[in-house]
Write a protein that holds these residues in place. Structure first.
Motif, PDB file in Angstrom:
ATOM      1  N   GLY A 265      -3.778  -1.106   3.936  1.00  0.00           N
ATOM      2  CA  GLY A 265      -2.531  -1.216   4.689  1.00  0.00           C
ATOM      3  C   GLY A 265      -2.700  -0.880   6.150  1.00  0.00           C
ATOM      4  O   GLY A 265      -2.075  -1.503   7.025  1.00  0.00           O
TER       5      GLY A 265
ATOM      6  N   ILE B 250      -7.568  -7.279   0.396  1.00  0.00           N
ATOM      7  CA  ILE B 250      -8.717  -6.455   0.806  1.00  0.00           C
ATOM      8  C   ILE B 250      -9.005  -5.525  -0.366  1.00  0.00           C
ATOM      9  O   ILE B 250      -8.117  -4.785  -0.803  1.00  0.00           O
TER      10      ILE B 250
ATOM     11  N   GLY C 294       3.238   1.701   1.991  1.00  0.00           N
ATOM     12  CA  GLY C 294       4.572   1.241   2.377  1.00  0.00           C
ATOM     13  C   GLY C 294       5.055   1.786   3.715  1.00  0.00           C
ATOM     14  O   GLY C 294       6.192   1.533   4.111  1.00  0.00           O
TER      15      GLY C 294
ATOM     16  N   GLY D 219       0.872  -1.180   0.000  1.00  0.00           N
ATOM     17  CA  GLY D 219       0.000   0.000   0.000  1.00  0.00           C
ATOM     18  C   GLY D 219       0.904   1.223   0.000  1.00  0.00           C
ATOM     19  O   GLY D 219       1.769   1.384  -0.862  1.00  0.00           O
TER      20      GLY D 219
ATOM     21  N   ASN E 177       4.442   1.019   6.702  1.00  0.00           N
ATOM     22  CA  ASN E 177       4.769  -0.018   7.678  1.00  0.00           C
ATOM     23  C   ASN E 177       5.626  -1.107   7.044  1.00  0.00           C
ATOM     24  O   ASN E 177       6.678  -1.484   7.560  1.00  0.00           O
TER      25      ASN E 177
ATOM     26  N   MET F 196       0.122   9.028   2.780  1.00  0.00           N
ATOM     27  CA  MET F 196       0.627   7.836   2.089  1.00  0.00           C
ATOM     28  C   MET F 196      -0.198   6.593   2.425  1.00  0.00           C
ATOM     29  O   MET F 196      -0.418   5.733   1.571  1.00  0.00           O
TER      30      MET F 196
END
Ligand SMILES: Cc1cc2nc3c(=O)[nH]c(=O)nc-3n(C[C@H](O)[C@H](O)[C@H](O)COP(=O)(O)OP(=O)(O)OC[C@H]3O[C@@H](n4cnc5c(N)ncnc54)[C@H](O)[C@@H]3O)c2cc1C
Length: 329
Positions: free
Chosen positions: A110, A211, A31, A29, A33, A105
């Motif tokens: 995510g 998802i 990013g 997603g 994480n 972001m």
């Protein structure tokens, strides 16, 4: 960092096919994480399938429900007029998390699947059953101020860190999923597993299941709702305890309906079903809210450094519902 391939998918089917072609693929997603986890070599995907090209639509329907594409940015969701009007607890929960830059972001998909912030999960010199099954858990006797008081096990007390998910749990959100075996829908509250003796298995998702959207069913009384987050710093900090709540009070002061979920206390967004059941039909008073909070936390267990969260959670519940009932919190 381990070498990996990168590909961008514009639709769910392509994303699933691309992910299915690599044994350790991960969807990407925003990013915010996953990339941190890759830098620390906690996640070592061999392929990244960028899913930010999937739906970024927020569809507010005439029946009061809202369909949110999985690639919608956190900032866009919090700012959406229908979300702010009809589900203010969701806007507030998102805005209580991270920072403006990260929310620009971060995607809905995510955010839901972000990993725990337990210090020992990130520290590869420490023992962590979630990172290395069977290794042991250094959080039990370590710095566990942020860890779980509900739903934890001897193997793991890591919490789910998302603020947004606490609001989604209270709103009874449904996730739209797509995978190699087709599409299905599940409740958000069913997605995350409690750790038991397998803390490395965090959700009920099938391999490479994606998802694709989040659906909020209509809930007219959620127009009167809020999110309260207690944390060590006023911003840029994860919740010690948080509560998302909506309250429907009849003219005679009786609670017609209530939604309540807690964050920072459990390995998953914690829907407070016990408290809700006690409160329906009860008077909307601080005393009733406190009694319900006592019931919800009855099975809470503190670790060496986080027992204070049991009383804190009771106070957060009581204050949040008292505020919604029009009292002083
Ligand atoms: C300094 C800092 C402070 C933060 N503070 C907070 C806070 O206070 N509260 C809070 O809630 N969060 C906080 N966060 C976390 C932040 O909200 C998450 O990092 C963000 O929401 C993750 O979204 P993303 O799109 O960047 O996910 P990514 O990092 O891209 O992905 C996360 C996970 O989701 C998977 N994934 C992504 N999209 C999909 C999809 N559509 N289907 C299936 N799997 C998918 C990825 O494979 C990965 O496993 C903080 C983060 C940082 C760095």
């Amino acid at each position: 960092m381990t070498p990996f391939t990168y590909a961008r998918a514009q639709d769910a089917q392509t994303a699933i096919q691309l992910a299915g072609a690599a044994p350790a693929a991960r969807y990407l997603g925003g990013g915010t994480n996953l990339v941190d986890l890759m830098r620390e070599t906690i996640e070592t995907p061999d392929a990244l399938v960028d899913v930010t090209g999937l739906s970024q639509a927020i569809e507010a329907r005439d029946d009061g429900s809202i369909l949110i594409g999985a690639a919608v940015k956190n900032t866009a969701l919090a700012a959406h007029r229908a979300v702010r009007q009809h589900f203010p607890l969701l806007s507030r929960a998102i805005l209580a998390g991270a920072s403006g830059q990260i929310r620009n972001m971060a995607t809905v998909g995510g955010n839901i699947l972000q990993r725990t912030r337990c210090l020992y999960f990130y520290d590869d010199a420490a023992r962590c059953n979630k990172r290395s099954p069977g290794a042991g858990c250094d959080a039990r006797e370590g710095f566990n101020r942020m860890n779980a008081i509900l739903g934890a096990s001897d193997a793991c007390s890591a919490t789910h860190p998302s603020d947004m998910c606490v609001a989604l749990a209270a709103l009874d959100a449904t996730l739209h999923l797509a995978g190699a075996e087709g599409t299905r829908r599940i409740k958000l509250v069913e997605l995350h597993r409690l750790p038991d003796d397998q803390p490395d298995i965090e959700t009920i998702l099938r391999p490479h299941e994606l998802i694709t959207a989040v659906e909020l069913p209509a809930l007219p009384f959620a127009a009167r709702s809020t999110y309260r987050k207690v944390r060590d710093r006023a911003s840029y900090a994860f919740a010690l305890v948080s509560a998302a709540a909506a309250l429907d009070v009849a003219a005679d002061g009786t609670i017609r309906d209530v939604r309540l979920a807690l964050g920072g206390v459990a390995p998953k967004p914690w829907r407070a079903f016990k408290a809700e059941a006690m409160l329906r039909g009860a008077p909307a008073t601080a005393a009733a809210f406190r009694t319900a909070a006592e019931a919800e936390l009855a099975e809470a267990v503190g670790l060496s450094g986080n027992s204070f969260k049991i009383e804190l959670a009771k106070r957060v519940i009581t204050a949040t519902l008292t505020e919604l009932a029009g009292g002083v919190a």
